[in-house]
Structures are given as C-alpha cells and as structure tokens.
Design a protein around this motif. Structure first.
Motif, mmCIF file in Angstrom:
data_model
loop_
_atom_site.group_PDB
_atom_site.id
_atom_site.type_symbol
_atom_site.label_atom_id
_atom_site.label_comp_id
_atom_site.label_asym_id
_atom_site.label_seq_id
_atom_site.Cartn_x
_atom_site.Cartn_y
_atom_site.Cartn_z
ATOM 1 N N THR A 135 -7.890 -16.842 20.229
ATOM 2 C CA THR A 135 -9.154 -17.540 20.431
ATOM 3 C C THR A 135 -9.926 -16.863 21.516
ATOM 4 O O THR A 135 -10.787 -17.417 21.984
ATOM 5 N N ARG A 138 -13.907 -15.726 21.708
ATOM 6 C CA ARG A 138 -14.785 -16.783 21.701
ATOM 7 C C ARG A 138 -15.391 -17.133 23.099
ATOM 8 O O ARG A 138 -16.252 -17.893 23.404
ATOM 9 N N ASN A 180 -16.453 -25.383 25.483
ATOM 10 C CA ASN A 180 -16.180 -25.735 24.017
ATOM 11 C C ASN A 180 -15.134 -26.703 23.877
ATOM 12 O O ASN A 180 -14.107 -26.850 24.572
ATOM 13 N N GLU A 181 -15.402 -27.562 22.949
ATOM 14 C CA GLU A 181 -14.541 -28.516 22.658
ATOM 15 C C GLU A 181 -13.147 -28.302 22.168
ATOM 16 O O GLU A 181 -12.113 -28.955 22.236
ATOM 17 N N ASP A 182 -12.793 -26.917 21.661
ATOM 18 C CA ASP A 182 -11.484 -26.343 21.219
ATOM 19 C C ASP A 182 -10.654 -26.365 22.298
ATOM 20 O O ASP A 182 -9.399 -26.651 22.213
ATOM 21 N N SER A 185 -9.124 -29.838 23.098
ATOM 22 C CA SER A 185 -8.526 -30.500 21.762
ATOM 23 C C SER A 185 -7.238 -29.971 21.367
ATOM 24 O O SER A 185 -6.341 -30.474 20.305
ATOM 25 N N PHE A 186 -6.752 -28.738 21.902
ATOM 26 C CA PHE A 186 -5.565 -28.269 21.599
ATOM 27 C C PHE A 186 -4.254 -28.852 21.805
ATOM 28 O O PHE A 186 -3.159 -28.970 21.253
#
Length: 251
Positions: A135, A138, A180-182, A185-186
């Motif tokens: 990721t 990003r 970034n919300e990702d 949330s991981f």
C-alpha cells in the motif's frame, strides 16, 4: 423485424439496463408506455395535473426508496454475519480468546492493551513498522520523512523561521496521505504506522518549541518619544511576536 427508429429511441433507456432485455422493455412500453409519458408530462407542465402527478408518484417513489434502504441493510447484515462466521471457523483459539477479552474490556487502557496483543499475534505490528508494503504507493512517505528531518533540524539549529515554514507544510490537509482512513482501520487497535505517529509527535514538539520561543522574545522600543509618535513599541513578557517599524528584538 427491425423496430421503428422512433420506438428504438424511446426504448434505449430501458434496454440499456443490464437486467432488462429488449423484449421486456417492449412489453412495458406497449402495456403502460402511454401512461408513463402522460405522468412525466404532467409532472413537468405546471397546472392541476402537476399536483395530481405528485400524488400519484408519491407512494411508488417512497416505496422504492424504502425498498432500497431495506435491501442495503439486509446485505450489510449478511456480510457481517459471514465475516463473523469466518472468524469463528478460521481463527485460532488464542485469537478467539483475545477477541473475547477485547469485547469484555471495561476500560480503554485494558481494551488497547488487548488490541495490541491481538495485533502482535496476527502479525499486524509488522505492517506498522514498514513503509514499503503493497500500500506504500498510496502515500508519500519520502516527503513525510523529509518533513520530520526538517522539524528536527529547525529545533536543533534554533531556526524559528524554518520551523514556521515547515509547519505550514505539515498542516496542509491530508499531507502525504497520512489521514487516509485505511491507515487507521488495518489494526485492531486503530493505530496507524509508526512513521505517522512519529510525524505527529514531531509536529507537536515543534509547535510547543515555537510557542515557548515566541513567549521568551522581548521587543523593546527605542524611547518613550518614539512610542508616542508611533515609531516604536515596547512589549515585554509573554506577548505575541509582531513586526515593528522601529525597535530592538532580543531573546
């Protein structure tokens, strides 16, 4: 046989839907096409028919709206049940015990400690340590590292102007993609990568250092005559830093 050109143009919106073929759209057009055209015209043209069409279309539109909401709710519940069942089947006994402890936590400190233990048992803490995973494209981690180094250098060299310039870059919206919300949330604990925490800590340290530096500055005017004439200002103690036309700044 080929359909007339005018009929094809009217049927195009219906035939473009994936769930409706040309035969079904032709059947709908032959059965209630005139009524649909009349309702559409009545809803556009002002007059008595305008209110009549509103009363006719009110309940079908309302029913369609509630049907859509209900369908989405059912799909959401099914997905959550599927995830729950998958966790029960494939999770290890240790993970199940940690999840149970997570649900039974009474304080935030207890919940956070259990969530971190669950992250470590699932290997999610390794994701927090690295910035070159799948990721990474990003985010602009190189820019974030550069900002961290600049803030440390500004404090080390006591360069307040450099600190202000760097902080202007740091306070931009979603700088480097760190909001970034990702990223949050991981992990089970909701903690992002370590580089994000380091960046936020450096921003806080630099802001506090810059605030303390500004409070320690003394701005002394030349004399009382210049002060009365508006050419000099005297400010001591905990005040704001400003630009004066005449005076001496000493820290």
């Amino acid at each position: 046989p080929p359909k007339p050109l005018l009929l094809q143009s009217w049927l195009h919106p219906l035939t473009s839907w994936p769930i409706i073929n040309s035969d079904l759209s032709l059947l709908l057009w032959k059965s209630c096409g005139g009524l649909l055209v009349l309702i559409v015209l009545a809803s556009i043209i002002p007059g008595r028919l305008h209110g009549l069409s509103g009363r006719i279309l009110r309940w079908p539109i309302l029913a369609l709206t509630y049907l859509t909401i209900t369908s989405e709710l059912i799909v959401y519940v099914m997905v959550r049940l599927f995830i729950r069942i998958a966790e029960i089947i494939f999770a290890t006994s240790k993970h199940r015990a940690l999840r149970k402890s997570l649900e039974q936590s009474e304080t935030y400190a207890e919940w956070l400690s259990t969530a971190r233990s669950l992250d470590a048992s699932q290997g999610r803490d390794q994701w927090q340590d690295t910035i070159d995973d799948d990721t990474s494209y990003r985010y602009n981690w190189a820019f974030i590292n550069e900002l961290i180094a600049d803030m440390r250098q500004a404090r080390k060299s006591h360069d307040s102007m450099m600190a202000v310039v760097v902080l202007q870059q740091c306070t931009r919206k979603n700088v480097g993609g760190i909001m970034n919300e990702d990223l949050f949330s991981f992990t089970n604990s909701g903690e992002p990568k370590i580089i994000v925490r380091e960046f936020l800590e450096e921003v806080e340290k630099t802001l506090r250092w810059l605030t303390d530096t500004c409070r320690s500055v003394k701005v002394v005017g030349t004399d009382s005559t210049d002060d009365r004439n508006g050419n000099g200002v005297e400010a001591k103690g905990k005040g704001a830093v400003d630009t004066f036309p005449k005076g001496d700044v000493s820290g």
